[in-house]
Design a protein around this motif. Structure first.
Motif, short mmCIF file in Angstrom:
data_model
loop_
_atom_site.label_atom_id
_atom_site.label_comp_id
_atom_site.label_asym_id
_atom_site.label_seq_id
_atom_site.Cartn_x
_atom_site.Cartn_y
_atom_site.Cartn_z
N GLY A 167 0.82 -1.20 0.00
CA GLY A 167 0.00 0.00 0.00
C GLY A 167 0.85 1.25 0.00
O GLY A 167 1.74 1.42 -0.84
N ASP A 168 0.59 2.13 0.95
CA ASP A 168 1.37 3.36 1.03
C ASP A 168 2.64 3.21 1.87
O ASP A 168 3.38 4.17 2.08
N LYS A 169 2.90 2.00 2.33
CA LYS A 169 4.14 1.73 3.07
C LYS A 169 5.21 1.29 2.08
O LYS A 169 5.14 0.21 1.51
N LYS A 170 6.19 2.15 1.86
CA LYS A 170 7.22 1.89 0.87
C LYS A 170 8.59 1.69 1.54
O LYS A 170 8.95 2.44 2.45
N ASP A 171 9.30 0.68 1.08
CA ASP A 171 10.68 0.44 1.51
C ASP A 171 10.78 0.37 3.04
O ASP A 171 11.66 0.98 3.64
N GLN A 172 9.88 -0.40 3.63
CA GLN A 172 9.86 -0.56 5.09
C GLN A 172 10.90 -1.59 5.52
O GLN A 172 10.94 -2.71 4.99
N GLU A 173 11.72 -1.23 6.49
CA GLU A 173 12.79 -2.13 6.92
C GLU A 173 12.23 -3.36 7.63
O GLU A 173 11.27 -3.27 8.40
N VAL A 174 12.85 -4.50 7.35
CA VAL A 174 12.45 -5.76 7.97
C VAL A 174 13.62 -6.30 8.79
O VAL A 174 14.74 -6.41 8.28
N THR A 175 13.37 -6.62 10.03
CA THR A 175 14.37 -7.27 10.87
C THR A 175 14.21 -8.78 10.71
O THR A 175 13.12 -9.32 10.98
N THR A 176 15.26 -9.44 10.23
CA THR A 176 15.15 -10.87 9.99
C THR A 176 14.86 -11.62 11.29
O THR A 176 15.26 -11.19 12.37
N SER A 177 14.15 -12.72 11.14
CA SER A 177 13.74 -13.61 12.24
C SER A 177 12.67 -12.99 13.13
O SER A 177 12.31 -13.58 14.15
N GLU A 178 12.16 -11.80 12.75
CA GLU A 178 11.05 -11.19 13.48
C GLU A 178 9.85 -11.06 12.54
O GLU A 178 9.99 -10.64 11.38
N ALA A 179 8.66 -11.40 13.03
CA ALA A 179 7.47 -11.40 12.20
C ALA A 179 7.00 -9.98 11.88
O ALA A 179 7.09 -9.07 12.72
N VAL A 180 6.51 -9.81 10.66
CA VAL A 180 5.88 -8.56 10.22
C VAL A 180 4.42 -8.88 9.91
O VAL A 180 4.13 -9.83 9.18
N THR A 181 3.49 -8.09 10.46
CA THR A 181 2.07 -8.32 10.24
C THR A 181 1.48 -7.21 9.37
O THR A 181 1.71 -6.03 9.61
N LEU A 182 0.74 -7.63 8.34
CA LEU A 182 0.07 -6.70 7.43
C LEU A 182 -1.43 -6.95 7.55
O LEU A 182 -1.89 -8.09 7.46
N THR A 183 -2.19 -5.88 7.75
CA THR A 183 -3.64 -6.02 7.94
C THR A 183 -4.39 -5.47 6.73
O THR A 183 -3.88 -4.67 5.95
N GLY A 184 -5.62 -5.94 6.60
CA GLY A 184 -6.49 -5.40 5.56
C GLY A 184 -6.13 -5.80 4.15
O GLY A 184 -6.37 -5.04 3.20
N VAL A 185 -5.56 -7.00 3.96
CA VAL A 185 -5.18 -7.45 2.63
C VAL A 185 -6.42 -8.06 1.97
O VAL A 185 -6.99 -9.04 2.48
N GLY A 186 -6.82 -7.50 0.84
CA GLY A 186 -8.03 -7.95 0.19
C GLY A 186 -7.77 -8.55 -1.18
O GLY A 186 -6.63 -8.66 -1.64
#
Length: 224
Positions: A167-186
């Motif tokens: 969406g409007d979240k661009k180039d968001q940093e990801v820390t490996t081995s830690e979960a990232v949650t995205l909501t509202g995926v349609g």
């Protein structure tokens, strides 16, 4: 691009014969490489460091030629092909006809051929696109779902290059081995995970937050 922390070692070796110069060795390094590290900020591709002179050691050295071998230590970065060449640096120490000593010049070579003292590492990264598709004659195409993903680097490596776009979240940093949650995926939505290296794994789970009874088909582990 990751932050690159390059480390180098300098080891004394036997110098070859040069006309007019005596081949010598010294257990104390006459030269160094700054603090022996090069840091490259995210988005960068090059970095440099200076050869330094241990003048106290030079002052105590006998005139002649000294050889040092410079190698780069393994980076341990996922997707990185390290430069494993050994550079021979021949250091020519001369006298001012007194007690003064100086390094007159250097000759750099690899396997006997003159070369530029330049290490080149290559980083090969891939992107992964995850798309959501809702199907079925009882499906409501306006339903939304939550996704969670975790990136795990290959064994004995690190990866600081991973990012995601959703969406409007661009180039968001990801820390490996830690979960990232995205909501509202349609239906028709997608998110992209970038900066993945060979050997990295991505675990993805989906949650039917509205408990509509959907049956989900997905790959639980994706190898890049």
């Amino acid at each position: 691009m990751c932050i690159r922390d390059s480390k180098y070692t300098i080891t004394p070796a036997s110098a070859p014969a040069y006309k007019g110069y005596i081949s010598r060795t010294s257990t104390t390094n006459l030269i160094g490489i700054g603090d022996a590290t090069i840091d490259i900020a995210a988005g960068g591709t090059e970095g440099s460091e200076q050869i330094t002179v241990n003048q106290a050691a030079v002052d105590a050295a006998q005139p002649g030629v000294y050889r040092y071998q410079i190698k780069e230590s393994p980076s341990g970065i996922a997707g990185m092909t390290d430069d494993n060449r050994t550079f021979d640096v021949d250091v020519f120490v001369t006298s001012d006809n007194g007690t003064g000593r100086k390094i007159s010049y250097y000759i750099v070579s690899v396997d006997g051929q003159k070369a530029e003292l330049k290490f080149t590492n290559t980083l090969d990264l891939k992107d992964l696109t995850v798309s959501k598709v809702v199907t079925g004659n009882q499906a409501d195409l306006s339903d939304e779902f939550d996704f969670s993903f975790t990136v795990t680097p290959a064994k004995d490596t690190k990866n600081t290059s991973v990012r995601y776009n959703y969406g409007d979240k661009k180039d968001q940093e990801v820390t490996t081995s830690e979960a990232v949650t995205l909501t509202g995926v349609g239906n028709g939505d997608n998110f992209v995970i970038t900066g993945l290296a060979e050997g990295d794994s991505v675990t993805i789970t989906e949650t039917d937050t509205q408990n509509r009874g959907y049956t989900t088909t997905y790959l639980s582990l994706i190898h890049i």
